[in-house]
Design a protein around this motif. Sequence first.
Motif, short mmCIF file in Angstrom:
data_model
loop_
_atom_site.label_atom_id
_atom_site.label_comp_id
_atom_site.label_asym_id
_atom_site.label_seq_id
_atom_site.Cartn_x
_atom_site.Cartn_y
_atom_site.Cartn_z
N LEU A 419 0.82 -1.21 0.00
CA LEU A 419 0.00 0.00 0.00
C LEU A 419 0.86 1.26 0.00
CD1 LEU A 419 -2.84 -1.12 2.46
CD2 LEU A 419 -2.96 -0.91 -0.04
N LYS A 420 2.00 1.23 0.70
CA LYS A 420 2.90 2.37 0.68
C LYS A 420 3.51 2.55 -0.71
CE LYS A 420 4.27 2.20 5.56
NZ LYS A 420 5.39 1.91 6.52
N ARG A 421 3.81 1.43 -1.35
CA ARG A 421 4.38 1.50 -2.70
C ARG A 421 3.36 1.99 -3.71
NH1 ARG A 421 5.26 -3.75 -3.57
NH2 ARG A 421 4.08 -4.04 -5.49
N SER A 422 2.10 1.65 -3.49
CA SER A 422 0.97 2.07 -4.33
C SER A 422 1.14 1.67 -5.79
CB SER A 422 0.77 3.59 -4.24
OG SER A 422 -0.45 3.97 -4.86
N THR A 513 1.74 6.34 -10.23
CA THR A 513 0.72 5.35 -9.91
C THR A 513 -0.25 5.89 -8.86
OG1 THR A 513 2.22 4.35 -8.29
CG2 THR A 513 2.17 3.38 -10.49
N LYS A 514 0.25 6.71 -7.93
CA LYS A 514 -0.65 7.28 -6.90
C LYS A 514 -1.68 8.19 -7.55
CE LYS A 514 2.39 6.99 -2.87
NZ LYS A 514 3.10 7.73 -1.80
N ASN A 517 -4.23 5.95 -9.18
CA ASN A 517 -5.04 5.26 -8.17
C ASN A 517 -6.04 6.20 -7.52
OD1 ASN A 517 -3.76 2.85 -8.64
ND2 ASN A 517 -2.30 3.06 -6.96
N LYS A 518 -5.68 7.46 -7.34
CA LYS A 518 -6.62 8.44 -6.79
C LYS A 518 -7.83 8.59 -7.71
CE LYS A 518 -6.79 13.23 -5.07
NZ LYS A 518 -7.78 13.80 -5.99
N ASP A 521 -9.93 5.41 -7.44
CA ASP A 521 -10.67 5.38 -6.17
C ASP A 521 -11.87 6.31 -6.22
OD1 ASP A 521 -8.99 3.52 -5.05
OD2 ASP A 521 -7.70 5.02 -4.08
N ASN A 556 5.36 0.01 -9.69
CA ASN A 556 6.08 1.06 -8.98
C ASN A 556 7.35 0.49 -8.33
OD1 ASN A 556 6.61 3.66 -8.19
ND2 ASN A 556 5.17 3.68 -6.48
#
Length: 775
Positions: A419-422, A513-514, A517-518, A521, A556
């Motif tokens: 999850l930190k790596r996302s 990637t974050k 992913n945002k 989501d 990532n």
Amino acid sequence: MSKSPRRPVAGLPDEDTLIAFLREAGTAEKTDIARHFGLKGGERRALREMIRALEEAGKLGKRGRKGFSEVGALPPVGVADVVERDMDGELYVRLVEASADAPRALLVPDNDKPGPAPGMGDRVLVKFARGEDGWEARLIKTLDAGANKVLGVIRKSNKEVRVEPVDRRSKDVLIVPHAQAEGLRDGDLVLAAIEKGDQRYGPKRGKILEKIGHEGDARAASLIAIAAHNVPMGFSEAVEKEAEDQELPSLKGREDLRDLPLITIDPADARDHDDAVYAMRDEDPKNAEGWIVWVAIADVAAYVRPNTHLDREARDKGNSTYFPDRVEPMLPERLSNGLCSLKEGENRACMAVRMVFDRDGRKTGHKFVRGLMRSQAKLSYEQAQSAIDGQTDDATGPIMEAILYPLWNAYRTMLKGRLKRSPLAIESPERRIRMNDQGQIISIEARVSLEAHRLIEEMMIQANVCAAETLEQKKTPLLYRVHDAPSQEKLFNLGDFLQTIGKPWTKGEPATTKRFNKLLDETRGGDHAEVVNEVVLRSQMQAIYSAENVGHFGLNLDRYAHFTSPIRRYSDLIVHRGLIRALGLGPKGNHDGLTDREVVELPAIAEQVTMTERRSMAAERAAMDRYMAAFLQERVGATFPGRITGVTRFGLFVRLHETGADGLVPVSSLGGEYFHHDEKQHALIGERSGQRWTLGRTVEVRLKEATPITGGLVFEMLSEPAPRDPNAPAARLGVRGRGGGDFPKRGGNRPGGPKPPKGGRPSGGLKGVRKGKRR
């Protein structure tokens, strides 16, 4: 004084010596023969008489203007056609324009050259040589692979025999002679070659190369896909023999892992098991609440060694290819389903990595060993998941406390690091075709994504990272699995689409990637969730193999290599050999590590395995399309809900909710006006009305055509278009003569325009791949 060099042969050679020389040389002129044997004056005259006598006796023949060769011999280099395939899948060639009784030669591919392997009907440049069992032709270059071939269906009538192509994009209908079609039935699948000539009008002429099957066969879709995409089938006799001669390695030089309670978790119908896992609490007080995770992988390198028949054919195949009804494996069953499969309760050679994770899921260390293991249990994903959810059975009940609970607890710790790596969190729904023993389709259903799938996937990803890190640390060249960041063009196209659904996207901001992913989501669970997943997926670059590292954007990760599936991916076998070389894990006298030659060839190997992976993906996708069309054929006229997944100038692509099948709504069926294709809005817009058909919209369609032989589906639109966009400028409507239109004077959906292709998937579209196989 120094003596003059002695002549190679004194005097006239005898007949056997002369023929032996020509056999080795392939062809030679009289002057060359005389010079080789050091003949002068009267000896040369005698040589001419000998050659004339051998010609009259049928032992020598003319080649070219002045050359001579042994009758039945082949030149050192020549242009040949692939004319025959034997029961083992081996290909044979014959010199171009040679007679039917001219010698044929076994085609030996050159694995140093990347690209698709030749197939029936291809024209090739080869180097001929005599082998132990006859003539061999080593490939130098493929001259026209597939350029003049048609895979089609025989259609017979009293007047003619036609070959209609199975590729819906092809217009090459061939006429073949009745004599060639003797013994063939209407509906037989054949591979045919287009005859070259000066014909300018009417159907092209062709000749039949080989029969593939029949369109009525339950498993015809896979056979068509295999033939159409030149997927290698079967194994040569030499490869099968090498596989049968293999034996399980002893414990010598290996670490004994048989007391480690490793288990396999695979699909319920899996026949080979190439990975096993185990987790335990780390007892080191410095790593409180940390975990040790073992991943053991079948040691394929112990059996498939460099420069063997097994190795060459595995490299040619590149990977296993999976169809709903069959598998074309990379390795023979003796290995893939035997010695290399980590079967429950049986000793198996393995390459294993011991990984240490801290309480936050961060990997703090790892170590590779070459070992001998024994799987404690064989579970399916569903079986393991049911046990964790509280429904145990005879297999899972006894191992809950010692094996399954620790595995899940370790995974949930690893999940913190993930999850930190996302990594990119695209949801790509997959479909599974269920068939009975007769090859008939029972149902098409969505594959359910379980936590058990994600557990195995994450542990395999971490093992792959360890392989790349170790090889880099040891300064050993390797094959990376790389995935580049999306291009600016793709990001701009994504931004244009998101604007149409009211989602902000700053085009100049770098892709991360974050950030993706945002977006995912924010839209998850809403009306646009499915199409946003689709367009984000299409915005990504394709992952490839490379000897140069650019990182893996989707995961990532800075470095990544495929290590966990050497039974079905040649890339992983190369990484295993690299680890054996880097860590000194190979026994003396048993050269199963990466060779110096392979180090030099890594860029070419990367190109080869990237090509074979895409070849397999295209074949798998084509087979799925044809099976879906066959399943829906009996439902022509029925109505279905679906979603617009592609908007093109020739129509709309719709994916059905029920089966995931893709089909086309031709633009000509949408109404009595021009429809302008607006690329930025991803919409077809009516010229007069301004009504719109937009990407992502849910619609209802009626199935008009289902053609199993091509995989084509054609739909009729039953829903109404969206009304005119009041904010759209007039030019957006594409009014003819006033600018903004991108259609030609003829075309669109007016009579006389070009016809849209029948059914299929939108170009550039991507389909979800089998989980855990092509990350």
